[in-house]
Enzyme design. Structure first.
Site, short mmCIF file in Angstrom:
data_model
loop_
_atom_site.label_atom_id
_atom_site.label_comp_id
_atom_site.label_asym_id
_atom_site.label_seq_id
_atom_site.Cartn_x
_atom_site.Cartn_y
_atom_site.Cartn_z
N LYS A 60 50.71 47.28 52.50
CA LYS A 60 49.32 47.96 52.52
C LYS A 60 48.17 47.03 52.93
O LYS A 60 47.83 46.28 51.83
CB LYS A 60 49.08 48.87 51.37
N LYS A 74 50.33 50.45 44.50
CA LYS A 74 49.39 49.54 44.34
C LYS A 74 49.56 48.30 43.67
O LYS A 74 50.46 48.33 42.63
CB LYS A 74 48.08 50.03 43.80
N CYS A 124 27.03 8.84 35.01
CA CYS A 124 26.61 7.49 34.66
C CYS A 124 25.10 7.48 34.62
O CYS A 124 24.70 6.23 34.30
CB CYS A 124 27.13 6.70 35.44
N CYS A 149 23.15 11.16 38.46
CA CYS A 149 24.64 11.47 38.14
C CYS A 149 24.88 11.94 36.74
O CYS A 149 24.61 11.14 35.92
CB CYS A 149 25.59 10.24 38.43
N LYS A 161 57.36 54.89 53.02
CA LYS A 161 57.10 56.04 53.64
C LYS A 161 58.72 56.63 53.89
O LYS A 161 59.56 56.02 54.36
CB LYS A 161 56.49 55.74 55.28
N GLU A 188 45.01 49.32 60.87
CA GLU A 188 44.06 48.62 59.94
C GLU A 188 43.40 47.57 60.59
O GLU A 188 44.02 46.84 61.31
CB GLU A 188 44.57 48.17 58.59
N CYS A 196 31.73 4.67 39.64
CA CYS A 196 31.07 5.70 38.37
C CYS A 196 32.33 6.18 37.64
O CYS A 196 32.31 6.46 36.44
CB CYS A 196 30.41 6.81 39.02
N ASP A 217 38.64 47.41 42.41
CA ASP A 217 39.58 48.61 42.86
C ASP A 217 40.27 49.39 41.75
O ASP A 217 40.32 50.44 41.65
CB ASP A 217 40.62 47.93 43.88
N ASP A 218 40.51 48.40 40.56
CA ASP A 218 41.57 48.62 39.77
C ASP A 218 40.53 49.76 38.81
O ASP A 218 41.06 50.90 38.55
CB ASP A 218 41.91 47.69 38.67
S1 IVH Z 1 49.81 55.18 56.30
C1 IVH Z 1 49.11 59.36 57.34
N1 IVH Z 1 50.26 52.39 56.20
O1 IVH Z 1 45.39 52.66 53.09
C2 IVH Z 1 49.44 57.90 57.07
N2 IVH Z 1 48.04 53.36 55.65
O2 IVH Z 1 44.57 53.91 50.76
C3 IVH Z 1 48.23 57.39 56.30
N3 IVH Z 1 46.53 51.57 54.81
O3 IVH Z 1 43.96 55.11 54.71
C4 IVH Z 1 47.88 56.25 56.17
N4 IVH Z 1 48.07 49.86 55.30
O4 IVH Z 1 43.65 52.77 55.49
C5 IVH Z 1 49.09 53.56 56.08
N5 IVH Z 1 50.90 50.37 55.98
C6 IVH Z 1 49.91 51.27 55.93
C7 IVH Z 1 48.64 51.14 55.52
C8 IVH Z 1 47.75 51.85 55.27
C9 IVH Z 1 46.90 50.14 54.95
C10 IVH Z 1 45.30 51.93 54.49
C11 IVH Z 1 44.97 53.11 55.31
C12 IVH Z 1 44.80 54.21 54.47
C13 IVH Z 1 44.49 53.64 53.01
C14 IVH Z 1 45.10 54.54 52.06
#
Ligand code: IVH
Length: 678
Positions: A117, A311, A408, A405, A287, A172, A427, A37-38
């Protein structure tokens, strides 16, 4: 995060775009991307940097600005596009993002919501009159694939809501750690290859039809279409009321925050909880909470402007399997260990990982030289999950299994899944003795290093009980052993003869029992003779020993019978020690039954002890807990009733706070058990 330099030429840019597109396609197909991912995120950022400097050269295939890197499409149009999230990688970037949003809005945000997330796959679940009609993948964000066939196996996604509403849940789907383990057991038992990691497992399971076995998944709702006027925190509550699972059911529950400082604090808390959660998270989502702010900020083509993902570093990486080592444990078990090309996972360099047993290696089809997925969840020992078969070059070679082994040279018993030297713990006599004389067991100084080898190789000692019949002359005859060291050693052995029963028992290294269980067994039976006589039923009456473990312990005791007899004959572990209070603990049959201020308490001690407890080792504090009638354990769970949190108490304290468990300082705890402080 791994940094990739921005491409410096048009061809380097085109190469980078091709690599990213291929990686995204593989990742969304079966989770098998060769980029972690990184690396993927870093590559996309490098591509973005090049594109903003050279906007005229933008390639149509570029993954920037596209949901899922443009990798996937489906055939069922979404009611409202399923967007992705923009990422930030540090607290500073998060602060800059929040300021940017407030600038755009022209006023401070009316509260935030901070939540985990979840590291799974986004799905949309359509309900009509409260009944689940259809389950869709995200696909390319505009249209997804119909995976309604999988809905039954998804826990937390109700077939029927508590009210007959028309609604689309979004959230998810993932495999919890337990579900992942189970899925791999079931798959390999059916002759399949293990899933590389939980996300690819969830993806494969959701898509699969007509499997001869069932794999359960878990759904977490985090949004909905059709409840647009609610603030985010209120929306999550409503979804839970309707019967959907949300992260509110976990310690990493979403929290509404008023200030950015509170947001940063909650982000840090959720990041700290990561290792102890039942499921994988790859970040924390922040959010804007109010529906009005969300509407005003709006969305771009790929992601909303009112939400961002902070992230966290990936916990799995791809690296090369260089070799397999075979180590013989204390009990004669011969365990394979993977030697890896060192790779940094979540800030830690990983060079070794466990491979469970030979059969598991065969099932996973691993070869030396393979690119393998390595997984490190929190403080769990890293594991090799699966090879990337598509990446093979033909130069890979089979893993050689030992025929004798490795310690031994004797034969190997291969009748069980875990291979064992036929000499069993014999052993490893030296290792067993070193373990037995350790600080938490018999605490005999001067037998840690080469002395133990001398004693075993000289034929003077073959198990721990033999230590107690050593004579002065025997010791003096050993090389480099003077009178002073001999007398010191004999004195330490005499002290150990009077060690409490649980320490003597612990010194035996019985499989399935550690320090805590040894304390419980000793308190329950009261003497080595009673332990020796215990059958499965008697052992199963000890708190924390189930029927399976009772079986194992009985088998171990039978094997150790000659050692136990020698210890009994030598009167080791029979001294009456400690304060004159019953060695209580629930289930104890010690004289007088349970007593003490901690009766009924399940206690976890964490962090550095101070005050009256400063000098005590963790084992000694746990012994104190048990003397005072409590049950000591090392991990915080729903059953924990009291946490003693010293300085620098980290995730255990956080978990206790989440669960609402009572937390006391070492000083307050010392006062509580003052009568029992020996
Ligand atoms: S909100 C419009 N909340 O992460 C809102 N997404 O990298 C968009 N994801 O597509 C998504 N946990 O699959 C939201 N608590 C969370 C989340 C989350 C995982 C996933 C989701 C999104 C992806 C983006």
């Amino acid at each position: 995060m791994t940094d990739a330099a921005a491409p410096t030429s048009r061809t380097a840019y085109a190469d980078a775009v091709t690599t990213a597109v291929q990686a995204a396609a593989a990742y969304y197909a079966d989770g098998s991307s060769p980029l972690g991912d990184d690396e993927y995120d870093a590559l996309v950022r490098a591509i973005e940097a090049y594109e903003s400097a050279n906007p005229d050269q933008l390639l149509p295939d570029s993954p920037t600005g596209k949901v899922a890197g443009g990798a996937v499409t489906g055939d069922v149009p979404h009611s409202v596009p399923m967007l992705s999230l923009d990422n930030v990688f540090s607290a500073e970037e998060l602060a800059a993002w929040a300021e940017g949003l407030e600038r755009r809005l022209g006023h401070p945000v009316g509260g935030w919501c901070v939540e985990p997330k979840l590291d799974g796959l986004a799905v949309a679940a359509r309900y009509r009159a409260g009944r689940l009609q259809q389950l869709l993948t995200r696909g390319d964000g505009l249209a997804g694939e119909d995976i309604s066939h999988a809905a039954d196996a998804v826990l937390g996604l109700p077939a029927e809501l508590t009210e007959p509403v028309d609604l689309e849940l979004r959230g998810e789907v993932l495999l919890t750690h337990r579900q992942f383990e189970h899925a791999n057991q079931v798959r390999t038992a059916h002759g399949g290859l293990a899933f590389a990691h939980p996300r690819s497992g969830a993806a494969g399971t959701l898509r699969a039809k007509d499997r001869p076995y069932r794999i359960e998944l878990t759904f977490f709702a985090y949004s909905a279409v059709g409840l647009d006027d609610l603030g985010h925190a209120a929306l999550l509550e409503r979804l839970a009321d309707l019967g959907a699972n949300t992260a509110a059911s976990t310690p990493a529950r979403p929290v509404r925050c008023e200030t950015l400082a509170q947001v940063q604090q909650r982000v840090a808390e959720i990041a700290d909880l990561r290792a102890s959660l039942e499921f994988g998270i790859d970040g924390v989502v922040v959010k804007a909470d109010s529906a009005a702010d969300q509407r005003q900020a709006g969305s771009g083509s790929r992601a909303p402007r009112w939400a961002v993902a902070r992230k966290l570093a990936a916990q799995h990486k791809v690296t090369r399997l260089l070799a397999v080592e075979w180590n013989v444990g204390r009990t004669g078990i011969i365990a394979p260990r993977a030697v890896l090309e060192p790779v940094v996972i979540d800030g830690v360099t990983v060079s070794y990982a466990t491979l469970h047993n030979p059969a598991d290696i065969t099932r996973r089809g691993l070869l030396i030289g393979d690119q393998v997925f390595v997984y490190r969840a929190g403080d769990v020992i890293p594991r090799v999950e699966a090879p990337l078969v598509a990446e093979r070059t033909g130069a890979e070679t089979p893993i050689a299994f030992p025929e004798r082994c490795p310690r031994c040279g004797d034969a190997i018993d291969t009748t069980e899944q875990r291979w064992r030297c036929v000499r069993g713990r014999g052993c490893r006599a030296v290792a067993s003795i070193r373990y037995a004389v350790g600080r938490d067991q018999l605490d005999i100084e001067g037998l840690g290093g080469t002395r133990a080898v001398q004693l075993v190789e000289g034929g003077l000692v073959s198990d721990v009980a033999d230590l107690f019949t050593l004579t002065r002359d025997q010791l003096l005859a050993l090389e480099r052993m003077g009178a002073v060291s001999t007398d010191n050693l004999l004195a330490a052995i005499e002290t150990a003869r009077n060690a409490p029963l649980h320490r003597v028992f612990c010194a035996l290294g019985v499989r399935g029992t550690g320090r805590t269980m040894s304390r419980r067994i000793a308190a329950h039976f009261g003497s080595m003779a009673a332990i020796r006589a215990a059958d499965e039923q008697a052992l199963a009456a000890v708190d924390g020993i189930g029927t399976e473990k009772a079986k194992l312990v009985v088998a171990e005791l039978a094997e150790l019978a000659p050692v136990l007899d020698k210890l009994i004959a030598q009167q080791v572990g029979t001294a009456v020690t400690g304060p004159a209070v019953p060695a209580a603990g629930s289930g104890s049959v010690g004289a007088g039954g349970p007593a003490g201020p901690l009766v009924g308490e399940a206690v976890v001690v964490t962090g550095a002890m101070t005050g009256a407890l400063a000098e005590l080792s963790r084992t000694e504090v746990n012994e104190l807990v048990e003397r005072a009638g409590g049950k000591a354990s090392s991990s915080v769970s729903k059953r924990t009733t009291l946490v003693v949190a010293g300085e620098k108490a980290g995730s255990k304290r956080a978990k206790a706070e989440e669960l609402g468990v009572r937390i006391v300082s070492p000083e307050d705890f010392a006062a509580l058990v003052a009568d029992y402080l020996g």
